[in-house]
Design a protein around this motif. Structure first.
Motif, PDB file in Angstrom:
ATOM      1  N   GLU A   1      33.180  39.641  32.312  1.00 43.53           N
ATOM      2  CA  GLU A   1      34.589  40.022  32.165  1.00 43.53           C
ATOM      3  C   GLU A   1      35.140  40.550  33.495  1.00 43.53           C
ATOM      4  O   GLU A   1      34.598  41.521  34.045  1.00 43.53           O
ATOM      5  N   TYR A   2      36.199  39.920  33.972  1.00 47.84           N
ATOM      6  CA  TYR A   2      36.892  40.362  35.189  1.00 47.84           C
ATOM      7  C   TYR A   2      38.007  41.304  34.756  1.00 47.84           C
ATOM      8  O   TYR A   2      38.867  40.930  33.956  1.00 47.84           O
ATOM      9  N   ARG A   3      38.008  42.536  35.296  1.00 51.26           N
ATOM     10  CA  ARG A   3      38.935  43.566  34.787  1.00 51.26           C
ATOM     11  C   ARG A   3      40.036  43.945  35.781  1.00 51.26           C
ATOM     12  O   ARG A   3      40.914  44.739  35.453  1.00 51.26           O
ATOM     13  N   ALA A   4      39.982  43.393  37.006  1.00 47.08           N
ATOM     14  CA  ALA A   4      40.958  43.785  38.032  1.00 47.08           C
ATOM     15  C   ALA A   4      42.201  42.885  38.000  1.00 47.08           C
ATOM     16  O   ALA A   4      42.740  42.519  39.036  1.00 47.08           O
ATOM     17  N   ALA A   5      42.643  42.535  36.798  1.00 47.79           N
ATOM     18  CA  ALA A   5      43.830  41.673  36.676  1.00 47.79           C
ATOM     19  C   ALA A   5      44.881  42.351  35.816  1.00 47.79           C
ATOM     20  O   ALA A   5      44.565  43.233  35.002  1.00 47.79           O
TER      21      ALA A   5
END
Ligand code: GLU
Ligand code: MG
Length: 436
Positions: free
Chosen positions: A325-329
């Motif tokens: 999961e990429y959370r910096a968006a």
């Protein structure tokens, strides 16, 4: 007089805004081939309707060709049905236009396939808030807070289903009037299309019920932000999951590990594309469960990239469920552009044979810059300006995009930054709340 049903041909542009033109629905067959006329300078229109200094001026013509696979048609009450199709911007010769976000994502996904022989599966998780004060306060994850807007939640889930998305779950999030809506995983391009459709239908649902929804990255710096979390996994050409390895670190296969390593290595250069507003950097600060460092986490919601837990028990189901999961968006970013940047960074990691770093299990904000550096961590840029500088300073990252893309993106964003000149943080938050 009988009203003419219209279909809106749409693009989600550099500003993350959905813009386009409508045509009578009985022209659909023709428009799927010939599209509607479009103008290059539109790509310079920022989220405040300002126009950045671009190379296009009044010149040029493009076509926006709607895609029948990216259709949303939903009727709210007695209103005419909302009907739009996302599409691709092409030149008059039919070539993908360099600033068409959908085409940029397609070429990132093609690169992933060319380099690693796999296809991306992704799901976007969105947080949003209803404007105004909640009728009942202190409702973090609250039942009462959920019931307060049960009608909205049920209408939204119905609308998502009617548009062909996979409604997964919806909840009352931590912040005031904050909700989170989750849809199921889809193949790469479709996942980004679905994210755009979800944002538009959330706004429409709220409007239909007399509310206004905002996806702004952060409304109030005293509270939490509205994140967009992108879940990713990989399938081979036979449709088998290849992201999981029971013996790999955190369950990551070599492929996932290399992809994750690339994302982390280039994170500071791509946040300009995934968290692209001025106030995005108020959200990307420690202790907001967002992302402030280029770290990997296993169960850590302060990590920029997280290996998500799986609930399945048998090996085949675990492999299908496993994802990072990429959370910096956030939702100031066009989902297509954000995903293109993440995928390119990940593919770079695969090409370069990188290996994911060990996951962190501590509060990195307690470490000095020297201690962080010694362990290979960096604090992500703390302003949009700094993030843009990092992107432009990386020939690798700018090289993932067509020539001239970085300069146009910079000019677009520079006008957005200038619009906020002299405003304090509260005024900036208010401006973005009115834009997203
Ligand atoms: N609101 C947090 C963010 O800005 C995310 C909270 C959560 O883990 O869902 O990303
Ligand atoms: Mg959440």
């Amino acid at each position: 007089m009988t009203p003419t049903p219209l279909i809106f041909a749409a693009t989600c542009d550099l500003a993350g805004k959905v813009r386009g033109k409508a045509f009578p629905s009985d022209q659909l067959e023709k428009r799927l081939k010939r599209g509607v006329g479009w103008t290059p300078t539109n790509v310079m229109i920022n989220c405040f309707d300002g126009i950045g200094d671009g190379p296009f001026g009044a010149l040029g013509d493009l076509l926006l060709i709607p895609d029948a696979d990216a259709e949303a048609r939903v009727r709210f009450g007695d209103e005419p049905a909302e009907h739009f199709l996302l599409g691709d911007i092409v030149t008059l010769d039919g070539a993908p236009w360099d600033f068409c976000t959908r085409s940029l994502l397609k070429s990132a996904l093609d690169r992933l396939h060319a380099v690693a022989g796999v296809r991306l599966i992704a799901a976007f998780e969105h947080e949003f808030q209803l404007k105004g004060d909640p009728a009942v306060a202190n409702q973090a994850y609250g039942h009462e807070g959920f019931e307060l807007h049960r009608a909205l939640c049920e209408t939204l889930m119905g609308a998502l289903g009617e548009a062909g998305l996979i409604p997964d779950s919806i909840m009352k999030e931590y912040g005031p009037n904050q909700y989170e809506v989750v849809i199921g995983p889809e193949a790469g391009l479709r996942a980004a299309d679905a994210a755009v459709i979800l944002r538009e239908l959330t706004r429409s649902t709220a409007r239909a019920l007399g509310e206004t929804a905002t996806f702004t990255p952060i409304r109030d710096v005293a509270s939490v932000g509205n994140g967009v979390h992108v879940h990713m996994s990989f399938l081979d050409d036979a449709g088998e999951p290849v992201g999981y390895d029971a013996d790999g670190p955190g369950g990551m296969s070599d492929l996932t590990s290399a992809f994750a390593a690339g994302v982390l290595k280039y994170l500071d250069t791509i946040v300009a594309l995934t968290a692209p507003s001025v106030i995005s950097y108020e959200r990307l600060t420690p202790h907001r469960w967002s992302a402030a460092y280029n770290n990997l986490g296993l169960r850590d919601r302060e990590a920029s990239l997280r290996v998500c837990p799986v609930t399945a028990k048998d090996p085949a189901s675990i492999a299908r469920q496993f994802n990072i999961e990429y959370r910096a968006a956030d939702a100031a970013a066009c989902p297509h552009l954000a995903l293109a940047a993440i995928v390119h960074a990940g593919v770079q990691g695969i090409e370069d044979g990188l290996t994911a770093p060990a996951p962190t299990e501590e509060d990195l904000s307690l470490l000095s810059p020297e201690a962080l550096a010694a362990r290979g961590f960096i604090r992500l840029p703390t302003t949009l300006q700094a993030a843009l500088d990092r992107f432009e300073a990386s020939p690798v990252a700018t090289g993932w995009f067509p020539d001239g893309f970085a300069a146009v993106y910079r000019a677009h964003k520079q006008a957005e930054i200038a619009h906020l000149d002299g405003m304090d943080t509260a005024a900036r938050c208010a401006a973005y709340e009115a834009a997203y």
